[in-house]
Design a protein around this motif. Sequence first.
Motif, PDB file in Angstrom:
ATOM      1  N   ASN A 135      58.926  54.211  19.489  1.00  0.00           N
ATOM      2  CA  ASN A 135      59.152  52.988  18.717  1.00  0.00           C
ATOM      3  C   ASN A 135      58.347  51.829  19.285  1.00  0.00           C
ATOM      4  N   LYS A 136      58.288  51.767  20.611  1.00  0.00           N
ATOM      5  CA  LYS A 136      57.531  50.689  21.261  1.00  0.00           C
ATOM      6  C   LYS A 136      56.047  50.821  20.960  1.00  0.00           C
ATOM      7  N   MET A 137      55.541  52.034  20.944  1.00  0.00           N
ATOM      8  CA  MET A 137      54.132  52.231  20.627  1.00  0.00           C
ATOM      9  C   MET A 137      53.837  51.888  19.169  1.00  0.00           C
ATOM     10  N   LEU A 138      54.776  52.179  18.280  1.00  0.00           N
ATOM     11  CA  LEU A 138      54.600  51.820  16.873  1.00  0.00           C
ATOM     12  C   LEU A 138      54.495  50.307  16.705  1.00  0.00           C
ATOM     13  N   GLU A 139      55.278  49.563  17.495  1.00  0.00           N
ATOM     14  CA  GLU A 139      55.191  48.101  17.453  1.00  0.00           C
ATOM     15  C   GLU A 139      53.777  47.651  17.802  1.00  0.00           C
ATOM     16  N   SER A 140      53.163  48.323  18.746  1.00  0.00           N
ATOM     17  CA  SER A 140      51.808  47.956  19.165  1.00  0.00           C
ATOM     18  C   SER A 140      50.804  48.178  18.042  1.00  0.00           C
ATOM     19  N   CYS A 141      51.034  49.206  17.233  1.00  0.00           N
ATOM     20  CA  CYS A 141      50.060  49.563  16.193  1.00  0.00           C
ATOM     21  C   CYS A 141      49.943  48.517  15.094  1.00  0.00           C
ATOM     22  N   VAL A 142      50.980  47.704  14.900  1.00  0.00           N
ATOM     23  CA  VAL A 142      50.923  46.702  13.828  1.00  0.00           C
ATOM     24  C   VAL A 142      50.293  45.401  14.305  1.00  0.00           C
ATOM     25  N   LEU A 143      50.050  45.301  15.615  1.00  0.00           N
ATOM     26  CA  LEU A 143      49.446  44.086  16.156  1.00  0.00           C
ATOM     27  C   LEU A 143      47.934  44.138  16.006  1.00  0.00           C
ATOM     28  N   GLU A 144      47.338  42.974  15.898  1.00  0.00           N
ATOM     29  CA  GLU A 144      45.889  42.894  15.775  1.00  0.00           C
ATOM     30  C   GLU A 144      45.316  42.018  16.891  1.00  0.00           C
ATOM     31  N   ASN A 145      44.125  42.365  17.313  1.00  0.00           N
ATOM     32  CA  ASN A 145      43.362  41.541  18.256  1.00  0.00           C
ATOM     33  C   ASN A 145      44.136  41.232  19.538  1.00  0.00           C
ATOM     34  N   ILE A 146      44.520  42.283  20.272  1.00  0.00           N
ATOM     35  CA  ILE A 146      45.125  42.078  21.585  1.00  0.00           C
ATOM     36  C   ILE A 146      43.998  41.701  22.541  1.00  0.00           C
ATOM     37  N   GLY A 147      43.884  40.411  22.851  1.00  0.00           N
ATOM     38  CA  GLY A 147      42.777  39.895  23.632  1.00  0.00           C
ATOM     39  C   GLY A 147      42.971  40.060  25.125  1.00  0.00           C
ATOM     40  N   PRO A 148      41.980  39.653  25.912  1.00  0.00           N
ATOM     41  CA  PRO A 148      42.032  39.836  27.367  1.00  0.00           C
ATOM     42  C   PRO A 148      43.140  39.045  28.047  1.00  0.00           C
ATOM     43  N   GLN A 149      43.625  37.965  27.405  1.00  0.00           N
ATOM     44  CA  GLN A 149      44.680  37.164  28.023  1.00  0.00           C
ATOM     45  C   GLN A 149      46.079  37.652  27.654  1.00  0.00           C
ATOM     46  N   HIS A 150      46.167  38.674  26.797  1.00  0.00           N
ATOM     47  CA  HIS A 150      47.481  39.112  26.312  1.00  0.00           C
ATOM     48  C   HIS A 150      48.376  39.590  27.452  1.00  0.00           C
ATOM     49  N   TYR A 151      47.836  40.428  28.342  1.00  0.00           N
ATOM     50  CA  TYR A 151      48.679  41.009  29.392  1.00  0.00           C
ATOM     51  C   TYR A 151      49.103  39.980  30.438  1.00  0.00           C
ATOM     52  N   PRO A 152      48.215  39.065  30.874  1.00  0.00           N
ATOM     53  CA  PRO A 152      48.697  37.998  31.755  1.00  0.00           C
ATOM     54  C   PRO A 152      49.751  37.122  31.085  1.00  0.00           C
ATOM     55  N   LEU A 153      49.624  36.901  29.769  1.00  0.00           N
ATOM     56  CA  LEU A 153      50.630  36.125  29.043  1.00  0.00           C
ATOM     57  C   LEU A 153      51.977  36.843  29.041  1.00  0.00           C
ATOM     58  N   MET A 154      51.959  38.151  28.805  1.00  0.00           N
ATOM     59  CA  MET A 154      53.198  38.928  28.819  1.00  0.00           C
ATOM     60  C   MET A 154      53.859  38.865  30.190  1.00  0.00           C
ATOM     61  N   LYS A 155      53.037  38.946  31.226  1.00  0.00           N
ATOM     62  CA  LYS A 155      53.565  38.880  32.588  1.00  0.00           C
ATOM     63  C   LYS A 155      54.188  37.518  32.861  1.00  0.00           C
ATOM     64  N   LEU A 156      53.519  36.457  32.397  1.00  0.00           N
ATOM     65  CA  LEU A 156      54.041  35.106  32.571  1.00  0.00           C
ATOM     66  C   LEU A 156      55.361  34.936  31.822  1.00  0.00           C
ATOM     67  N   ARG A 157      55.400  35.404  30.583  1.00  0.00           N
ATOM     68  CA  ARG A 157      56.624  35.241  29.797  1.00  0.00           C
ATOM     69  C   ARG A 157      57.800  36.006  30.409  1.00  0.00           C
ATOM     70  N   THR A 158      57.535  37.186  30.925  1.00  0.00           N
ATOM     71  CA  THR A 158      58.581  37.957  31.597  1.00  0.00           C
ATOM     72  C   THR A 158      59.106  37.198  32.810  1.00  0.00           C
ATOM     73  N   ALA A 159      58.201  36.583  33.563  1.00  0.00           N
ATOM     74  CA  ALA A 159      58.605  35.808  34.739  1.00  0.00           C
ATOM     75  C   ALA A 159      59.475  34.615  34.334  1.00  0.00           C
ATOM     76  N   ILE A 160      59.117  33.954  33.234  1.00  0.00           N
ATOM     77  CA  ILE A 160      59.905  32.815  32.741  1.00  0.00           C
ATOM     78  C   ILE A 160      61.310  33.264  32.371  1.00  0.00           C
ATOM     79  N   HIS A 161      61.412  34.355  31.617  1.00  0.00           N
ATOM     80  CA  HIS A 161      62.719  34.830  31.167  1.00  0.00           C
ATOM     81  C   HIS A 161      63.569  35.348  32.318  1.00  0.00           C
ATOM     82  N   ASN A 162      62.929  35.917  33.326  1.00  0.00           N
ATOM     83  CA  ASN A 162      63.669  36.452  34.472  1.00  0.00           C
ATOM     84  C   ASN A 162      64.082  35.383  35.462  1.00  0.00           C
TER      85      ASN A 162
END
Length: 265
Positions: A135-162
């Motif tokens: 299911n998680k991989m299917l979510e990825s398939c509907v996204l477009e243009n995952i740029g080079p800053q996407h993963y650092p952004l995800m890491k930052l957002r996780t840190a904020i929420h935690n």
Amino acid sequence: MNTIFYVEHDAVHHSGFVFDVPEGHDCWLLVITKTAAQFWVDGELKEYPPHHAVLYAPHQKIYYRACAEQYVNDWIRLHSDEPYITESRLPRGKPFPLDDPEYCHKLFQLLVAEHSFKKDYQEASMDFLLRTLFNKMLESCVLENIGPQHYPLMKLRTAIHNNPGYPWTVAAMAKTMSISPGYLQLIYKKSFGVSCMDDVIHSRIRLAKEYLRHYLYSIAEIADRCGYRNVEHFCRQFKQITGVSPKRFKQQSVKVLTDRANLDQ
């Protein structure tokens, strides 16, 4: 039903690693890359950056290789007659970028742990983990243009929420990503639909509601634990978002719990 033949996370391979199975396996193979790699796609060898997944169906040609000093991946080989796998809309034999690779990696770690020990409930646990992963991989398939800053952004957002109580500032967040504060605010809102500081505020209020419902801390203690150095500012922001003051919210929460306890008697 699923039968897992082997599953591994953080598998490390040398620079000369090549995986070549022209006729494919007689089962399914899922690979998630943690480093760049080359895959045979549409009749040619193409290089893909880290954090891609590729699903191979039974008897489908498999060819991928390292393209740097080291190649690292998570992978699982399994037989399945479950529609969420056999009829999945995931592309076959073509890598696609993952929206949240760390989440998928944690699922692989759990799959390895479950597969390592025989338990009465193992089959149900493994199926649940696999369903979640697909299911998680299917979510990825509907996204477009995952740029080079996407993963650092995800890491930052996780840190904020935690850790919403941390003294977050736009300047400090931007510095961790080596970009300007203005650019951070632009791409953060574009990625998540909310500004980075609004994300901090909503995370703090969510934590405050948890403390108010289930702990005996004073309003001042809760404000401090949630990253506020001024109690009045905390109360204003809390009411602005929830519609009630922290004191009133706690009173309402106590009443709800009391009413439920009376109904259970």
